[in-house]
Write a protein that holds these residues in place. Structure first.
Motif, PDB file in Angstrom:
ATOM      1  N   PRO A   8       0.832  -1.205   0.000  1.00  0.00           N
ATOM      2  CA  PRO A   8       0.000   0.000   0.000  1.00  0.00           C
ATOM      3  C   PRO A   8       0.867   1.257   0.000  1.00  0.00           C
ATOM      4  CG  PRO A   8       0.189  -0.864   2.223  1.00  0.00           C
ATOM      5  CD  PRO A   8       0.916  -1.840   1.334  1.00  0.00           C
ATOM      6  N   ALA A   9       0.251   2.383  -0.233  1.00  0.00           N
ATOM      7  CA  ALA A   9       1.006   3.640  -0.204  1.00  0.00           C
ATOM      8  C   ALA A   9       1.427   3.983   1.210  1.00  0.00           C
ATOM      9  CB  ALA A   9       0.171   4.776  -0.796  1.00  0.00           C
ATOM     10  N   SER A  10       0.573   3.636   2.165  1.00  0.00           N
ATOM     11  CA  SER A  10       0.919   3.868   3.564  1.00  0.00           C
ATOM     12  C   SER A  10       0.299   2.774   4.419  1.00  0.00           C
ATOM     13  CB  SER A  10       0.459   5.250   4.025  1.00  0.00           C
ATOM     14  OG  SER A  10      -0.938   5.340   3.964  1.00  0.00           O
ATOM     15  N   LEU A  11       0.896   2.576   5.572  1.00  0.00           N
ATOM     16  CA  LEU A  11       0.493   1.483   6.451  1.00  0.00           C
ATOM     17  C   LEU A  11       0.800   1.878   7.886  1.00  0.00           C
ATOM     18  CD1 LEU A  11      -0.503  -1.487   6.487  1.00  0.00           C
ATOM     19  CD2 LEU A  11       1.877  -2.189   6.238  1.00  0.00           C
ATOM     20  N   GLN A  22       4.107  -4.766  -1.125  1.00  0.00           N
ATOM     21  CA  GLN A  22       4.119  -5.332  -2.471  1.00  0.00           C
ATOM     22  C   GLN A  22       4.753  -4.387  -3.476  1.00  0.00           C
ATOM     23  OE1 GLN A  22       3.179  -8.360  -3.297  1.00  0.00           O
ATOM     24  NE2 GLN A  22       2.246  -8.945  -1.336  1.00  0.00           N
ATOM     25  N   CYS A  23       5.388  -4.996  -4.456  1.00  0.00           N
ATOM     26  CA  CYS A  23       5.977  -4.261  -5.565  1.00  0.00           C
ATOM     27  C   CYS A  23       5.638  -5.020  -6.839  1.00  0.00           C
ATOM     28  CB  CYS A  23       7.493  -4.167  -5.366  1.00  0.00           C
ATOM     29  SG  CYS A  23       8.356  -3.248  -6.637  1.00  0.00           S
ATOM     30  N   ASN A  24       4.902  -4.371  -7.744  1.00  0.00           N
ATOM     31  CA  ASN A  24       4.550  -4.984  -9.021  1.00  0.00           C
ATOM     32  C   ASN A  24       5.225  -4.215 -10.148  1.00  0.00           C
ATOM     33  OD1 ASN A  24       2.341  -7.064  -8.330  1.00  0.00           O
ATOM     34  ND2 ASN A  24       1.747  -5.240  -7.208  1.00  0.00           N
ATOM     35  N   PHE A  25       5.708  -4.953 -11.136  1.00  0.00           N
ATOM     36  CA  PHE A  25       6.415  -4.270 -12.207  1.00  0.00           C
ATOM     37  C   PHE A  25       5.859  -4.700 -13.557  1.00  0.00           C
ATOM     38  CE2 PHE A  25       9.031  -8.104 -12.420  1.00  0.00           C
ATOM     39  CZ  PHE A  25       9.151  -8.468 -11.088  1.00  0.00           C
ATOM     40  N   ASN A  95      19.820   1.609 -15.591  1.00  0.00           N
ATOM     41  CA  ASN A  95      18.867   2.382 -14.801  1.00  0.00           C
ATOM     42  C   ASN A  95      18.232   1.619 -13.673  1.00  0.00           C
ATOM     43  OD1 ASN A  95      18.796   5.005 -15.561  1.00  0.00           O
ATOM     44  ND2 ASN A  95      17.220   4.755 -17.112  1.00  0.00           N
ATOM     45  N   PHE A  96      18.081   2.283 -12.528  1.00  0.00           N
ATOM     46  CA  PHE A  96      17.264   1.790 -11.435  1.00  0.00           C
ATOM     47  C   PHE A  96      15.971   2.607 -11.449  1.00  0.00           C
ATOM     48  CE2 PHE A  96      20.046  -0.847  -8.699  1.00  0.00           C
ATOM     49  CZ  PHE A  96      21.267  -0.633  -9.305  1.00  0.00           C
ATOM     50  N   TYR A  97      14.826   1.945 -11.627  1.00  0.00           N
ATOM     51  CA  TYR A  97      13.549   2.629 -11.589  1.00  0.00           C
ATOM     52  C   TYR A  97      12.877   2.341 -10.250  1.00  0.00           C
ATOM     53  CZ  TYR A  97      14.013   3.523 -16.573  1.00  0.00           C
ATOM     54  OH  TYR A  97      14.459   3.955 -17.777  1.00  0.00           O
ATOM     55  N   PHE A  98      12.536   3.400  -9.549  1.00  0.00           N
ATOM     56  CA  PHE A  98      11.980   3.262  -8.207  1.00  0.00           C
ATOM     57  C   PHE A  98      10.466   3.357  -8.212  1.00  0.00           C
ATOM     58  CE2 PHE A  98      15.449   3.280  -5.130  1.00  0.00           C
ATOM     59  CZ  PHE A  98      16.534   3.573  -5.942  1.00  0.00           C
ATOM     60  N   GLY A  99       9.829   2.619  -7.277  1.00  0.00           N
ATOM     61  CA  GLY A  99       8.428   2.828  -7.000  1.00  0.00           C
ATOM     62  C   GLY A  99       8.250   4.055  -6.134  1.00  0.00           C
ATOM     63  N   LYS A 100       6.996   4.392  -5.840  1.00  0.00           N
ATOM     64  CA  LYS A 100       6.713   5.577  -5.038  1.00  0.00           C
ATOM     65  C   LYS A 100       6.853   5.326  -3.545  1.00  0.00           C
ATOM     66  CE  LYS A 100       3.722   7.840  -8.400  1.00  0.00           C
ATOM     67  NZ  LYS A 100       2.402   8.465  -8.670  1.00  0.00           N
ATOM     68  N   GLY A 101       7.024   4.067  -3.178  1.00  0.00           N
ATOM     69  CA  GLY A 101       7.295   3.763  -1.790  1.00  0.00           C
ATOM     70  C   GLY A 101       6.071   3.444  -0.961  1.00  0.00           C
ATOM     71  N   THR A 102       6.292   2.751   0.136  1.00  0.00           N
ATOM     72  CA  THR A 102       5.271   2.506   1.157  1.00  0.00           C
ATOM     73  C   THR A 102       5.749   3.171   2.434  1.00  0.00           C
ATOM     74  OG1 THR A 102       4.513   0.396   0.258  1.00  0.00           O
ATOM     75  CG2 THR A 102       4.140   0.781   2.598  1.00  0.00           C
ATOM     76  N   SER A 103       4.917   4.062   2.963  1.00  0.00           N
ATOM     77  CA  SER A 103       5.253   4.736   4.208  1.00  0.00           C
ATOM     78  C   SER A 103       4.705   3.912   5.367  1.00  0.00           C
ATOM     79  CB  SER A 103       4.635   6.139   4.227  1.00  0.00           C
ATOM     80  OG  SER A 103       4.880   6.754   5.473  1.00  0.00           O
TER      81      SER A 103
END
Lengths: 108, 114
Positions: A8-11, A22-25, A95-103
């Protein structure tokens, strides 16, 4: 579009609870890494895990290439686990492509 | 243990000024990177350098330019900053480029443009 989706975006957790991030690509990968960023701080590598399952203390990372996903499991969370968790995909050579992260916030 | 050093860690400046951020790594790595992290925590690569050769240059504005004297140093110069340049700039290094290698990050350089 965004190649890496994190959820999730935050937890928010009570101390002692477990977390599943989770991380989906959307593209093929050469490498997958998980990072931790403490509030206001730098990033620290947690796992380099292009496939399979890896363990480190209370952390477990599982990457399933066929399903284009990677997960980070935190068991028995502690307040010091609070921060942002980022996954990074390396589809090619550089390149390293990052997700927006889970806070993650762990409350006592 | 920090092995990627960034200076300054924090800088406030006015629109139109020039800013430089320095980065040095003591790991003996071949590749260095600059990332921009916005207020929503999204990290976007700006440049990467491998043995003084620019190997990735994403579509960043021309006012940004990387500068490297050797493989241990990669500085970031911003000529004539604009408000949207306010962000945290993170320097990183890896043994070689891309897959199979982890990134080591510096502490970041926060830029505020007023």
């Amino acid at each position: 579009g965004q190649q890496v989706q994190q959820s999730p975006a935050s937890l928010v957790l009570q101390e002692g609870e477990n977390a599943e991030l989770q991380c989906n690509f959307s593209t093929s990968l050469n490498s997958m890494q998980w990072f931790y960023q403490r509030p206001g701080g730098s990033l620290v590598s947690l796992f380099y895990n292009p496939s399979g399952t890896k363990h480190s203390g209370r952390l477990t990372s599982t990457t399933v290439i066929k399903e284009r996903r990677s997960s980070l499991h935190i068991s028995s969370s502690q307040t010091t686990d609070s921060g942002t968790y980022l996954c990074a995909l390396v589809p090619g050579y550089q390149n390293f492509y990052f997700g927006k992260g889970t806070s993650l916030t762990v409350i006592p | 243990e920090t092995a990627v050093f960034q200076t300054p860690n924090y800088h406030v400046t006015q629109v139109g000024n020039e800013v430089s951020f320095n980065c040095k790594q003591t790991l003996g790595h071949d590749t260095m990177y600059w990332y921009k992290q916005d207020s929503k925590k999204l990290l976007k690569i700006m440049f990467s350098y491998n043995n003084k050769q620019l190997i990735v240059n994403e579509t960043v504005p021309r006012r940004f330019s990387p500068q490297s004297s050797d493989k241990a140093h990669l500085n970031l110069r911003i000529k004539s900053v604009e408000p949207e340049d306010s962000a945290v700039y993170l320097c990183a290094s890896s043994p070689t480029g891309g897959g199979g290698n982890t990134l080591y990050f510096g502490e970041g350089s926060r830029l505020i443009v007023v």
